[in-house]
Write a protein that holds these residues in place. Structure first.
Motif, PDB file in Angstrom:
ATOM      1  N   ALA A  94       0.832  -1.209   0.000  1.00  0.00           N
ATOM      2  CA  ALA A  94       0.000   0.000   0.000  1.00  0.00           C
ATOM      3  C   ALA A  94       0.865   1.258   0.000  1.00  0.00           C
ATOM      4  CB  ALA A  94      -0.907   0.006   1.224  1.00  0.00           C
ATOM      5  N   HIS A  95       0.251   2.351  -0.411  1.00  0.00           N
ATOM      6  CA  HIS A  95       0.903   3.663  -0.394  1.00  0.00           C
ATOM      7  C   HIS A  95       0.082   4.632   0.446  1.00  0.00           C
ATOM      8  CE1 HIS A  95       2.856   1.955  -3.949  1.00  0.00           C
ATOM      9  NE2 HIS A  95       3.861   2.746  -3.620  1.00  0.00           N
ATOM     10  N   LEU A  96       0.787   5.533   1.100  1.00  0.00           N
ATOM     11  CA  LEU A  96       0.136   6.589   1.862  1.00  0.00           C
ATOM     12  C   LEU A  96       0.122   7.861   1.034  1.00  0.00           C
ATOM     13  CD1 LEU A  96       1.796   6.059   5.356  1.00  0.00           C
ATOM     14  CD2 LEU A  96      -0.428   5.225   4.569  1.00  0.00           C
ATOM     15  N   LEU A  97      -0.951   8.618   1.139  1.00  0.00           N
ATOM     16  CA  LEU A  97      -1.051   9.929   0.516  1.00  0.00           C
ATOM     17  C   LEU A  97      -0.580  10.939   1.541  1.00  0.00           C
ATOM     18  CD1 LEU A  97      -4.612   9.483  -1.029  1.00  0.00           C
ATOM     19  CD2 LEU A  97      -2.393   9.044  -2.111  1.00  0.00           C
ATOM     20  N   VAL A  98       0.356  11.799   1.145  1.00  0.00           N
ATOM     21  CA  VAL A  98       0.984  12.740   2.071  1.00  0.00           C
ATOM     22  C   VAL A  98       0.955  14.140   1.458  1.00  0.00           C
ATOM     23  CG1 VAL A  98       3.109  13.254   3.342  1.00  0.00           C
ATOM     24  CG2 VAL A  98       2.538  10.872   2.785  1.00  0.00           C
ATOM     25  N   LEU A  99       0.543  15.127   2.243  1.00  0.00           N
ATOM     26  CA  LEU A  99       0.580  16.515   1.767  1.00  0.00           C
ATOM     27  C   LEU A  99       2.025  16.963   1.587  1.00  0.00           C
ATOM     28  CD1 LEU A  99      -2.021  18.426   3.991  1.00  0.00           C
ATOM     29  CD2 LEU A  99      -2.214  17.902   1.563  1.00  0.00           C
ATOM     30  N   THR A 100       2.293  17.681   0.515  1.00  0.00           N
ATOM     31  CA  THR A 100       3.600  18.320   0.325  1.00  0.00           C
ATOM     32  C   THR A 100       3.540  19.686   0.998  1.00  0.00           C
ATOM     33  OG1 THR A 100       2.917  19.383  -1.717  1.00  0.00           O
ATOM     34  CG2 THR A 100       3.903  17.173  -1.908  1.00  0.00           C
ATOM     35  N   GLU A 101       4.674  20.400   1.006  1.00  0.00           N
ATOM     36  CA  GLU A 101       4.662  21.774   1.531  1.00  0.00           C
ATOM     37  C   GLU A 101       3.688  22.635   0.750  1.00  0.00           C
ATOM     38  OE1 GLU A 101       8.141  24.221   2.397  1.00  0.00           O
ATOM     39  OE2 GLU A 101       9.206  22.363   2.893  1.00  0.00           O
ATOM     40  N   GLN A 102       3.688  22.473  -0.561  1.00  0.00           N
ATOM     41  CA  GLN A 102       2.764  23.231  -1.411  1.00  0.00           C
ATOM     42  C   GLN A 102       1.316  22.858  -1.076  1.00  0.00           C
ATOM     43  OE1 GLN A 102       3.607  22.760  -5.596  1.00  0.00           O
ATOM     44  NE2 GLN A 102       1.781  23.891  -6.208  1.00  0.00           N
ATOM     45  N   GLY A 103       1.066  21.593  -0.806  1.00  0.00           N
ATOM     46  CA  GLY A 103      -0.273  21.145  -0.418  1.00  0.00           C
ATOM     47  C   GLY A 103      -0.679  21.728   0.917  1.00  0.00           C
ATOM     48  N   GLN A 104       0.270  21.795   1.847  1.00  0.00           N
ATOM     49  CA  GLN A 104      -0.001  22.385   3.163  1.00  0.00           C
ATOM     50  C   GLN A 104      -0.369  23.861   3.018  1.00  0.00           C
ATOM     51  OE1 GLN A 104       0.018  20.229   5.643  1.00  0.00           O
ATOM     52  NE2 GLN A 104      -0.598  21.709   7.162  1.00  0.00           N
ATOM     53  N   ARG A 105       0.352  24.572   2.141  1.00  0.00           N
ATOM     54  CA  ARG A 105       0.035  25.989   1.905  1.00  0.00           C
ATOM     55  C   ARG A 105      -1.346  26.140   1.279  1.00  0.00           C
ATOM     56  NH1 ARG A 105       5.466  26.068   0.403  1.00  0.00           N
ATOM     57  NH2 ARG A 105       4.940  26.054  -1.810  1.00  0.00           N
ATOM     58  N   ALA A 106      -1.702  25.245   0.377  1.00  0.00           N
ATOM     59  CA  ALA A 106      -3.034  25.289  -0.241  1.00  0.00           C
ATOM     60  C   ALA A 106      -4.111  25.082   0.816  1.00  0.00           C
ATOM     61  CB  ALA A 106      -3.151  24.238  -1.345  1.00  0.00           C
ATOM     62  N   VAL A 107      -3.893  24.135   1.723  1.00  0.00           N
ATOM     63  CA  VAL A 107      -4.861  23.880   2.795  1.00  0.00           C
ATOM     64  C   VAL A 107      -4.978  25.110   3.703  1.00  0.00           C
ATOM     65  CG1 VAL A 107      -5.285  22.533   4.895  1.00  0.00           C
ATOM     66  CG2 VAL A 107      -4.655  21.372   2.765  1.00  0.00           C
ATOM     67  N   GLU A 108      -3.849  25.740   4.026  1.00  0.00           N
ATOM     68  CA  GLU A 108      -3.886  26.944   4.861  1.00  0.00           C
ATOM     69  C   GLU A 108      -4.703  28.036   4.183  1.00  0.00           C
ATOM     70  OE1 GLU A 108       0.242  27.789   5.649  1.00  0.00           O
ATOM     71  OE2 GLU A 108       0.458  25.963   6.850  1.00  0.00           O
ATOM     72  N   GLU A 109      -4.530  28.204   2.879  1.00  0.00           N
ATOM     73  CA  GLU A 109      -5.305  29.193   2.128  1.00  0.00           C
ATOM     74  C   GLU A 109      -6.796  28.836   2.148  1.00  0.00           C
ATOM     75  OE1 GLU A 109      -6.684  32.278  -0.318  1.00  0.00           O
ATOM     76  OE2 GLU A 109      -4.794  32.106   0.804  1.00  0.00           O
ATOM     77  N   LEU A 110      -7.117  27.575   1.954  1.00  0.00           N
ATOM     78  CA  LEU A 110      -8.512  27.136   1.964  1.00  0.00           C
ATOM     79  C   LEU A 110      -9.144  27.349   3.336  1.00  0.00           C
ATOM     80  CD1 LEU A 110      -8.093  23.917  -0.170  1.00  0.00           C
ATOM     81  CD2 LEU A 110      -9.452  25.931  -0.807  1.00  0.00           C
ATOM     82  N   ARG A 111      -8.404  27.061   4.385  1.00  0.00           N
ATOM     83  CA  ARG A 111      -8.930  27.265   5.744  1.00  0.00           C
ATOM     84  C   ARG A 111      -9.141  28.754   6.031  1.00  0.00           C
ATOM     85  NH1 ARG A 111      -5.706  22.693   9.276  1.00  0.00           N
ATOM     86  NH2 ARG A 111      -7.085  20.982   8.667  1.00  0.00           N
ATOM     87  N   ALA A 112      -8.216  29.582   5.561  1.00  0.00           N
ATOM     88  CA  ALA A 112      -8.372  31.034   5.745  1.00  0.00           C
ATOM     89  C   ALA A 112      -9.607  31.518   4.985  1.00  0.00           C
ATOM     90  CB  ALA A 112      -7.122  31.768   5.268  1.00  0.00           C
TER      91      ALA A 112
END
Length: 147
Positions: A94-112
């Motif tokens: 199996a593989h895990l899906l992991v947020l990248t730094e860019q993904g983390q920034r996108a999530v921060e923008e979405l939460r804001a």
């Protein structure tokens, strides 16, 4: 009276939890975030931010689609550099899906964006009501029927 309040809360939750309500909100929040971030991929990003790395199969119930649906959405996010896959240390197949730094920034923008959207909708409430609502909602989620 008590039963009436229970029905009122149940009706409001029914509206909030409808897939169409969530999809419409996700569409608004993701506008202009790039081709890979839309109402379909938003739940994958959001769930990964909440839970950390997970397999597509483990993420599927949280996202509300089957494993193959999560995999398709994850492939779009991976191509955009927002997530990457890594081997699951507990299951080599199996593989895990992991947020990248860019993904983390996108999530921060979405939460804001979500927080701003919520605050804009509460702007006409009398002083203190939004704070009280937040406290009661937090208590409801911790102590209520979904705890």
């Amino acid at each position: 009276m008590e039963n009436e309040v229970g029905h009122e809360i149940a009706d409001a939750l029914g509206l909030l939890l409808r897939r169409t309500t969530r999809t419409q909100l996700h569409k608004q929040l993701t506008e202009g975030m790039g081709e890979a971030v839309d109402e379909l991929t938003y739940p994958v990003l959001s769930a990964l931010a909440r839970t950390g790395p997970r397999s597509a199969a483990d993420l599927a119930p949280d996202v509300g689609v089957d494993r193959s649906g999560v995999t398709r959405r994850a492939s779009r996010l991976e191509a955009a550099g927002l997530i990457h896959r890594e081997a699951d240390p507990d299951d080599r197949r199996a593989h895990l899906l992991v947020l990248t730094e860019q993904g983390q920034r996108a999530v921060e923008e979405l939460r804001a964006r979500l927080a701003a959207h919520i605050m804009a909708s509460l702007s006409s409430w009398p002083p203190g009501e939004a704070e009280a609502f937040a406290q009661h909602l937090r208590r409801f989620t911790v102590e209520g029927p979904f705890a």
